[in-house]
Design a protein around this motif. Structure first.
Motif, short mmCIF file in Angstrom:
data_model
loop_
_atom_site.label_atom_id
_atom_site.label_comp_id
_atom_site.label_asym_id
_atom_site.label_seq_id
_atom_site.Cartn_x
_atom_site.Cartn_y
_atom_site.Cartn_z
N PHE B 19 0.86 -1.18 0.00
CA PHE B 19 0.00 0.00 0.00
C PHE B 19 0.90 1.22 0.00
O PHE B 19 1.22 1.75 1.06
N THR B 50 -6.02 -8.15 4.83
CA THR B 50 -5.42 -7.91 3.52
C THR B 50 -5.20 -9.21 2.77
O THR B 50 -5.39 -9.27 1.55
N GLU B 186 -13.04 -12.89 11.32
CA GLU B 186 -13.47 -12.67 12.71
C GLU B 186 -14.96 -12.96 12.90
O GLU B 186 -15.74 -12.08 13.27
N1 LIG Z 1 -6.84 -0.19 1.47
C1 LIG Z 1 -5.76 0.07 2.21
N2 LIG Z 1 -4.99 1.13 1.93
C2 LIG Z 1 -3.89 1.41 2.67
N3 LIG Z 1 -3.50 0.69 3.71
C3 LIG Z 1 -4.23 -0.38 4.06
C4 LIG Z 1 -5.40 -0.73 3.34
N4 LIG Z 1 -5.95 -1.84 3.90
C5 LIG Z 1 -5.14 -2.13 4.93
N5 LIG Z 1 -4.12 -1.28 5.05
C6 LIG Z 1 -3.03 -1.35 6.03
O1 LIG Z 1 -2.44 -2.61 5.93
C7 LIG Z 1 -2.12 -3.11 7.22
C8 LIG Z 1 -2.78 -4.43 7.42
O2 LIG Z 1 -4.17 -4.24 7.56
P1 LIG Z 1 -5.20 -5.42 7.76
O3 LIG Z 1 -6.56 -4.83 7.68
O4 LIG Z 1 -4.90 -6.51 6.83
O5 LIG Z 1 -4.91 -5.86 9.25
P2 LIG Z 1 -5.60 -7.01 10.09
O6 LIG Z 1 -4.54 -8.00 10.37
O7 LIG Z 1 -6.82 -7.48 9.46
O8 LIG Z 1 -5.91 -6.22 11.44
P3 LIG Z 1 -7.18 -6.33 12.39
O9 LIG Z 1 -6.89 -7.43 13.33
O10 LIG Z 1 -7.19 -5.01 13.08
O11 LIG Z 1 -8.36 -6.56 11.55
C9 LIG Z 1 -2.55 -2.06 8.20
O12 LIG Z 1 -1.42 -1.29 8.57
C10 LIG Z 1 -3.54 -1.22 7.44
O13 LIG Z 1 -3.50 0.09 7.90
#
Ligand SMILES: Nc1ncnc2c1ncn2[C@@H]1O[C@H](COP(=O)(O)OP(=O)(O)OP(=O)(O)O)[C@@H](O)[C@H]1O
Ligand SMILES: [Mg+2]
Lengths: 625, 265
Positions: B19, B50, B186
């Motif tokens: 990103f 992601t 989740e």
């Molecule tokens: N569309 C996007 N644009 C920019 N950054 C993103 C985007 N989606 C996710 N991120 C960033 O990528 C990283 C991973 O995010 P992700 O949502 O995959 O985390 P996660 O493991 O699902 O966390 P959580 O347990 O909080 O859901 C984070 O730092 C987030 O800010």
């Protein structure tokens, strides 16, 4: 079907409408009602603010020349003209609004009483005072230069021809009286309010529908009765007005709750009985629509045909905007393509090619051509979202018109001269539909409206319709659930285009000529307003919207019942739209879905949800014990 | 690990998602075998969601490959991925809130149905059969959750459901797409212990009775221990551990990742 078996757990009657039990001006006297407030303990700042806004509105209305222009149209002979009516609407609204209390939990709700009447009178007087002020200004200054309607005629109208001093006093008095009356409406019991409103609306309706009823009465040979109700120079006679008011009042008293009851009974029906009831209703409506024009004269049929053309357009746009959620601001493009292709295919005078096909054969070509144009415009547009899409469609709408206007294509479409002498539509040798015979046009429009309604109704309950709704709800998720959003949206665009082209093809046969000037952006806007005003996503709403807006106020070029309004049409459209968005964003006759969507009713819903989770816990507990 | 003779149903090879400089996923190698339940855990922002987004083509992979049943998914549109047989739920429930419960599970069968506008307009036998079929299947997946989503609830708009029921309906909607692999983001977040215990059982039944392979993102370690055949731990987009629950939960690197971030384990 077989799964809807009796094994289902007993369904508690708990529809979405269940929350918010005691909103609305129901009978006073529930527990949290506080006693009426003392008459003069007013919120004077609020009154002053609303009064000032209303006063400015009054001045604006006056200087728009509406009162003078509309004075010629009588509502009740010698008592009230449309012009004066336009000057009492605001005091009425302000006087009513100032007494409005929100019913909120924890906040006492005061029973309406003298307080509301005094407040309404004060606010109404301020609003009326706007006209007093204007009368003084007109008498002392000459601002004719910037304000063209700053005229002695207006001054005389405001003063009832009796001089400035009279004007000052009378408008304060009228404002106060109207405002007080509006306040009083909050005090009287609901039944009285309903009766009063019925009477007022009946009188207004009868006056507005004058040309329609007269025309029908002539067709049925009961002119004598009509002459008794309507004055020779227009407007209700005083005796007629009294009779109508009394009659409608009695009907409202007698029929109280009957209509609601009947509707509730139909709603409560299930399965085949319900289908039969609805089928009966539809048949009855269809029968009226088929029989009515036989008694109606040219004028009425012309009006009905115009309304029908817009119903057809609005139904098409409703699929695009209401179902699929694509905000198309260039819908007129398809109306134009439909008209022009029909003209080219049927008219001998078409400049380049003139196959002179019979109308019904040409219609096949029209559908194919418009469908292709829909695909062609849609393909690039549909990949955009939201505001971008709206702007681009707006652009395409104009591009299509400019193409028809252009020198480049004038060899095909005649440029600004358009195509004239388009023959009427020959219906299998049975009848010739042309503008000279508006009745036949209406029947043709009616047939196509029936088709459009069927198409909308069927598609909404199909795989395609559900996909449209999903795209409208959440495009990203729709795509993640396996919907090819591009194809689905394109399909909505094309179906909408084809429905619009029907209207265009009938339009060209009716009018006998097509010019680029008939396809201004304004048409797109008007159709969109009709859809929004009537109730997006709802077939009945869209029809009602066309009837009210196009039938009463008039279309972009077509006069409505209140032909006097034509100059102020856009002003009123705009005002109606703003009011609608504030007061009733779901439209006149909303689709159930849209209502839910727009009135989130969060408090009530959360309460309901809380109850719901408790249910679940109970269920779990039971399951374990 | 599973028997090596079986081909994985889903496999990511060196998968990275960028990103604008932030590597949300960094060279991830991971495999899911048929009939397996894999948990993906990791602190907030580890890149779990992601990963789901990349698999379902909601975000583009910047490097690497995603293979489903031996074929690459790279370059496909999200709806094509779904019709290949991958369905998902969303971390922040995203139902079609104003459509009814039943319509939610009917519309998600879109890619399994064929009827065109003409079928609908002519009301052909084929159209009616297909409608009956998707109605039936919709009711079937809804009845998987007991009586909560059936009966009068069929015709209620989705937004009237309780939070837990919305989560259930999201799973039902994913099931209705007739997938081979379900990605659950989740699924028990925001549920009370009873509800989450019950849903844990349902996840097991999803595999046993419906034969789906399942990848589940979960913060609730109780649930992870109950359901997973295998656990993959992500941190900063990198796989830091993989194995069964007992191994992973005692892995010093995993403990470090969780404690180091101050997140609850
Ligand atoms: N569309 C996007 N644009 C920019 N950054 C993103 C985007 N989606 C996710 N991120 C960033 O990528 C990283 C991973 O995010 P992700 O949502 O995959 O985390 P996660 O493991 O699902 O966390 P959580 O347990 O909080 O859901 C984070 O730092 C987030 O800010
Ligand atoms: Mg996440």
């Amino acid at each position: 079907m077989s799964l809807a078996a009796p094994s289902d757990p007993a369904p508690p009657p708990r529809p979405a409408s269940e929350p918010a039990p005691e909103t609305g001006p129901s009978v006073g006297g529930s527990d949290d009602d506080a006693p009426p407030r003392p008459p003069f303990a007013q919120d004077w700042r609020r009154i002053a603010r609303m009064g000032a806004i209303g006063a400015v509105g009054q001045i604006f209305i006056s200087l728009s020349n509406m009162p003078v222009k509309l004075d010629g149209r009588a509502i009740i002979e010698g008592v009230l003209s449309l012009g004066y009516l336009s000057l009492v609407v605001l005091p009425l609204a302000a006087g009513s609004r100032v007494g409005h209390q929100l019913r909120r939990e924890g906040v006492p709700f005061h029973r309406p009483g003298a307080h509301e009447v005094v407040g309404g009178a004060a606010c109404g007087a301020l609003v009326g005072g706007g006209l007093s002020l204007l009368a003084i200004l007109i008498a002392n200054f000459n601002l004719r230069e910037p304000l063209v309607n700053w005229s002695p005629i207006l001054a005389d109208l405001l003063a009832f021809n009796r001089g400035t001093a009279f004007a000052v006093v009378i408008w304060l008095a009228i404002g106060a009286a109207v405002g007080a009356a509006a306040g009083l409406l909050r005090v009287v019991p609901p039944l009285a309010r309903r009766v009063l409103w019925t009477m007022v609306l009946t009188l207004f309706g009868a006056a507005v529908l004058e040309s329609l009823t007269t025309d029908l009465a002539e067709g049925m040979g009961i002119e004598a009765l009509i002459d008794w109700f309507y004055a020779p120079r227009g407007g209700l006679t005083i005796t007629g007005a009294i009779a109508l008011a009394a009659g409608s009042g009695v009907l409202a008293l007698v029929g109280r709750g009957r209509i609601k009851g009947a509707k509730a009974r139909i709603d409560a029906l299930e399965g085949p009985a319900r289908n039969r009831a609805q089928g009966g209703l539809i048949l009855a409506t269809a029968a009226v629509l088929v029989i009515l024009p036989m008694f109606a004269g040219k004028l009425t049929n012309e009006l009905l045909a115009n309304v029908g053309l817009f119903v057809l357009l609005a139904l098409g746009l409703n699929i695009v905007v209401g179902l699929a959620g694509i905000l198309d601001l260039g819908y007129v493009a398809f109306f134009a393509v439909g008209s022009y292709s029909a003209a080219v295919l049927t008219a001998a005078t078409s400049p380049r090619i003139n196959p002179e096909l019979p109308w019904f054969v040409a219609l096949i070509g029209v559908v194919i051509l418009t469908g292709l144009v829909g695909l062609f415009i849609g393909a690039p547009v549909i990949r955009m979202r939201g505001d971008y899409l709206a702007i681009v469609t707006l652009g395409f709408g104009e591009i299509i018109r400019l193409l028809f206007l252009s020198d480049w294509l004038s060899g095909w479409f005649g440029g600004s001269q358009g195509i004239t002498n388009i023959p009427g539509a020959e219906i299998f040798g049975l009848a010739e539909v042309a503008g000279t015979d508006p009745r036949s046009v209406f029947y043709l429009v009616l047939a196509f409206c029936a088709i459009a309604i069927y198409v909308s109704w069927r598609l909404e309950r199909s795989r395609i319709g559900r996909a449209w709704m999903a795209v409208r709800e959440d495009e990203t998720v729709a795509e993640a659930m396996g919907i090819n959003t591009v194809n689905v949206k394109l399909l909505a665009f094309v179906v909408g285009a084809v429905l619009g082209s029907f209207s265009g093809a009938i339009f060209s046969a009716k009018v006998g000529s097509v010019f680029p000037a008939s396809f201004l952006i304004l048409v797109s806007i008007v159709i969109l307003v009709v859809v929004i005003f009537g109730g997006m996503g709802n077939i009945v709403g869209v029809i009602a919207g066309s009837a009210v807006l196009i039938g009463v106020l008039g279309g972009p070029k077509q006069p409505g019942l209140l032909a006097e309004f034509s100059e102020f049409k856009l002003l009123i459209y705009g005002a109606l739209l703003v009011w609608m968005m504030l007061a009733r964003p779901e439209g006149l006759i909303p689709s159930v879905r849209r209502t839910r969507e727009l009135h989130q009713e969060e408090l009530a819903q959360d309460a309901w949800l809380r109850g719901q989770t408790e249910d679940d816990h109970l269920e779990n507990g039971e399951g374990r014990s | 690990m599973n028997a090596p003779a079986v081909e994985p149903i889903l496999e990511t090879r060196d998968l990275s998602v960028d990103f604008g400089g932030l590597k949300a996923l960094d060279g991830l190698d991971m495999a899911v075998y048929p009939g397996e339940i894999v948990s993906v855990i990791g602190p907030n922002g580890a890149g779990k969601t992601t990963l789901f987004n990349a698999i379902t083509a909601t975000v583009a992979a910047s490097e690497g490959d995603i293979r489903f049943e031996g074929e690459s998914l790279i370059g496909l549109d999200p709806n094509r991925v779904t019709s290949r047989g991958i369905a998902r739920t969303f971390q922040n429930v995203r139902l079609f809130a104003n459509m009814t419960v039943l319509e939610n599970v009917m519309v998600s069968q879109h890619c399994r149905t064929r009827q065109s506008v003409f079928g609908a307009l002519l009301y052909t036998k084929a159209f009616r059969d297909e409608e009956a079929e998707i109605t039936e299947r919709g009711k079937e997946v809804l009845s998987f959750f007991g009586h909560r989503l059936v009966g009068y609830r069929f015709d209620q708009p989705a937004y009237t459901l309780s939070y837990a029921n919305r989560r259930r309906l999201e799973i039902a909607r994913a099931m209705a797409t007739q997938p081979k692999l379900i990605l659950l983001d989740e699924p028990v977040a925001g549920m009370n212990p009873t509800e989450s215990a019950e849903l844990t059982g349902l996840i097991g039944r999803l595999r046993d009775e419906w034969g789906f392979a399942i990848v589940v993102i979960e913060h609730d370690m109780e649930v992870v221990r109950e359901v997973s055949d295998r656990v993959v731990v992500l941190d900063h987009g990198v796989k830091i551990a993989e194995g069964d629950y007992a191994d992973v939960s005692t892995d010093p690197q995993v403990i470090e990742a969780y404690l180091g971030h101050g997140a609850s384990a």
